[in-house]
Design a protein around this motif. Structure first.
Motif, short mmCIF file in Angstrom:
data_model
loop_
_atom_site.label_atom_id
_atom_site.label_comp_id
_atom_site.label_asym_id
_atom_site.label_seq_id
_atom_site.Cartn_x
_atom_site.Cartn_y
_atom_site.Cartn_z
N GLN A 163 0.86 -1.19 0.00
CA GLN A 163 0.00 0.00 0.00
C GLN A 163 0.90 1.24 0.00
O GLN A 163 0.96 1.99 0.96
N ASP A 164 1.61 1.40 -1.11
CA ASP A 164 2.66 2.42 -1.18
C ASP A 164 2.67 3.02 -2.58
O ASP A 164 1.89 2.65 -3.43
N GLY A 165 3.60 3.96 -2.78
CA GLY A 165 3.71 4.60 -4.07
C GLY A 165 4.86 5.58 -4.08
O GLY A 165 5.54 5.78 -3.07
N PRO A 166 5.11 6.23 -5.22
CA PRO A 166 6.23 7.18 -5.32
C PRO A 166 5.96 8.45 -4.53
O PRO A 166 4.82 8.75 -4.17
N TYR A 167 7.03 9.19 -4.28
CA TYR A 167 6.97 10.47 -3.56
C TYR A 167 6.26 10.24 -2.21
O TYR A 167 6.57 9.30 -1.51
N LYS A 168 5.34 11.11 -1.83
CA LYS A 168 4.64 10.98 -0.54
C LYS A 168 3.35 10.18 -0.66
O LYS A 168 2.62 10.01 0.31
N PHE A 169 3.08 9.68 -1.88
CA PHE A 169 1.80 9.02 -2.14
C PHE A 169 1.80 7.58 -1.62
O PHE A 169 2.79 6.85 -1.74
N PRO A 173 -5.35 0.71 -1.41
CA PRO A 173 -5.35 -0.75 -1.16
C PRO A 173 -4.35 -1.53 -2.01
O PRO A 173 -4.45 -2.76 -2.10
N GLY A 174 -3.42 -0.84 -2.66
CA GLY A 174 -2.42 -1.52 -3.48
C GLY A 174 -1.30 -0.56 -3.84
O GLY A 174 -1.28 0.59 -3.39
N LEU A 175 -0.38 -1.02 -4.68
CA LEU A 175 0.75 -0.19 -5.09
C LEU A 175 0.35 0.74 -6.23
O LEU A 175 -0.34 0.32 -7.18
N ILE A 176 0.78 1.98 -6.15
CA ILE A 176 0.50 2.94 -7.23
C ILE A 176 1.40 2.64 -8.42
O ILE A 176 2.62 2.67 -8.31
N VAL A 177 0.80 2.37 -9.56
CA VAL A 177 1.51 2.06 -10.79
C VAL A 177 1.75 3.33 -11.60
O VAL A 177 2.78 3.49 -12.25
N LYS A 178 0.79 4.24 -11.52
CA LYS A 178 0.91 5.51 -12.24
C LYS A 178 0.19 6.60 -11.46
O LYS A 178 -0.90 6.35 -10.91
N ILE A 179 0.77 7.80 -11.42
CA ILE A 179 0.09 8.94 -10.82
C ILE A 179 0.57 10.21 -11.52
O ILE A 179 1.75 10.35 -11.83
N GLU A 180 -0.37 11.11 -11.82
CA GLU A 180 -0.04 12.36 -12.50
C GLU A 180 -0.99 13.46 -12.06
O GLU A 180 -2.12 13.19 -11.63
N ASP A 181 -0.52 14.72 -12.16
CA ASP A 181 -1.39 15.84 -11.79
C ASP A 181 -2.19 16.30 -13.01
O ASP A 181 -1.83 15.99 -14.15
N ASP A 182 -3.27 17.02 -12.75
CA ASP A 182 -4.19 17.36 -13.84
C ASP A 182 -3.63 18.40 -14.81
O ASP A 182 -4.17 18.60 -15.90
N LYS A 183 -2.54 19.07 -14.44
CA LYS A 183 -1.91 20.03 -15.35
C LYS A 183 -0.87 19.38 -16.25
O LYS A 183 -0.33 20.03 -17.15
N GLY A 184 -0.56 18.13 -15.99
CA GLY A 184 0.44 17.42 -16.78
C GLY A 184 1.86 17.87 -16.49
O GLY A 184 2.76 17.68 -17.32
N ASP A 185 2.07 18.44 -15.30
CA ASP A 185 3.41 18.92 -14.95
C ASP A 185 4.28 17.83 -14.36
O ASP A 185 5.50 17.84 -14.52
N SER A 187 4.48 13.45 -13.48
CA SER A 187 3.92 12.10 -13.55
C SER A 187 4.96 11.09 -13.10
O SER A 187 6.17 11.30 -13.28
N PHE A 188 4.47 10.02 -12.50
CA PHE A 188 5.32 8.92 -12.03
C PHE A 188 4.76 7.64 -12.63
O PHE A 188 3.59 7.30 -12.42
N ASP A 189 5.59 6.92 -13.36
CA ASP A 189 5.15 5.70 -14.05
C ASP A 189 6.05 4.53 -13.68
O ASP A 189 7.27 4.59 -13.89
N LEU A 190 5.45 3.47 -13.15
CA LEU A 190 6.21 2.28 -12.78
C LEU A 190 6.75 1.59 -14.03
O LEU A 190 5.98 1.27 -14.95
N MET A 191 8.07 1.35 -14.06
CA MET A 191 8.70 0.75 -15.22
C MET A 191 9.06 -0.73 -14.99
O MET A 191 8.87 -1.58 -15.85
N LYS A 192 9.59 -1.02 -13.81
CA LYS A 192 9.99 -2.40 -13.50
C LYS A 192 10.23 -2.54 -12.01
O LYS A 192 10.24 -1.54 -11.28
N ASN A 193 10.39 -3.76 -11.55
CA ASN A 193 10.72 -4.00 -10.15
C ASN A 193 11.57 -5.26 -10.02
O ASN A 193 11.52 -6.16 -10.85
#
Length: 284
Positions: A163-169, A173-185, A187-193
């Motif tokens: 139950q985790d993700g990049p930065y402070k996110f 109920p699961g791992l964040i695979v992608k997160i981005e802000d609405d301005k498109g400034d 984004s964090f995208d999971l590439m591999k693990n």
């Protein structure tokens, strides 16, 4: 024999679960508010162990390794390849640690010569949507939150037991695979693990000051208006900038340089860097 086999299996499972998992995110940023065509992309690591997680730049750990080898070899900073270090410059100079036991998040970033550390005091309030899709090999579900003056859309997966993700996110109920802000400034995208043998230790040059988040924000604002006041304070070991100022300098032409000229050039460089980072990930 059967009992021994069960014990061995239990120990194996315990050992596997105790390992650290590294998730590599591609981070895309538009740090310059006046030039949104200047897009920066680099990788960052989210290392997760049973006790904690740590998010930081891939280039950070590479730079740390180069500096550590230089000091261990007895050469000091003078033996470091400046071009190599320049190629590893990062827009992610912070690190974020999440304590699994206390459920607290700690943010660290350098201001001038010192590292400032604070505990995040704003909870993440997620709105989980019913929308699902597939990103890569993972089935993901949509969630939204407002944080740091931005509206964020996240896609998380329950295929991975974190139950985790990049930065402070985190906190979904699961791992964040992608997160981005609405301005498109940002984004964090999971590439591999993959798994790593042990949790990394990041080098800390300079003093670490524990402060409240509001005090950190004030210091950041002060740094933008008067950066040199942070570079020339007495006491402590000092960071890289302090060492450059105090060391006499090896600028164009080599040799010792006039301290006043060095100070002026350093101030211009720091202010230029601040201008290039006028669109931070947190706007408030």
């Amino acid at each position: 024999m059967k009992k021994l086999g069960i014990i061995a299996l239990a120990l194996f499972i315990q050992n596997v679960s105790a390992q650290t998992n590294r998730f590599v995110y591609q981070v895309t940023m538009k740090p310059d508010a006046e030039n949104k065509t200047d897009i920066k992309t680099e990788n960052a690591y989210l290392d997760i162990s049973p006790e904690k997680s740590l998010f930081y730049s891939e280039n950070r750990i590479k730079r740390d390794s180069i500096m550590q080898k230089a000091f261990q070899g007895g050469g000091g900073r003078g033996s470091i390849n400046r071009d190599q270090m320049e190629s590893l410059r990062s827009n992610i100079n912070y690190s974020v640690e999440k304590d699994k036991t206390s459920q607290k998040t700690y943010f660290k970033d350098r201001i001038g010569r010192d590292i400032y550390s604070y505990e995040e005091d704003r909870p993440l309030n997620w709105k989980i949507e019913s929308e699902t899709r597939k990103i890569g090999e993972y089935k993901v579900q949509k969630a939204e939150t407002d944080f740091g003056g931005r509206k964020w859309t996240a896609w998380f997966t329950t295929d991975l037991p974190y139950q985790d993700g990049p930065y402070k996110f985190g906190g979904l109920p699961g791992l964040i695979v992608k997160i981005e802000d609405d301005k498109g400034d940002y984004s964090f995208d999971l590439m591999k693990n993959y798994k790593i043998a042990e949790f990394p230790t990041l080098n800390q040059f300079g003093n670490t000051l524990k402060v409240k988040r509001a005090d950190f924000v004030k210091q950041q604002q002060k740094f933008r208006t008067d950066p040199m006041s942070f570079m020339t304070q007495g006491g402590g070991q000092g960071g890289f900038m302090t060492t450059v100022i105090a060391g006499g300098g090896r600028g164009p032409g080599g040799g010792n340089q006039n301290p006043a000229d060095m100070r002026k050039r350093m101030e211009e460089r720091v202010k230029e860097e601040a201008k290039k980072n006028s669109n931070p990930i947190e706007l408030q």
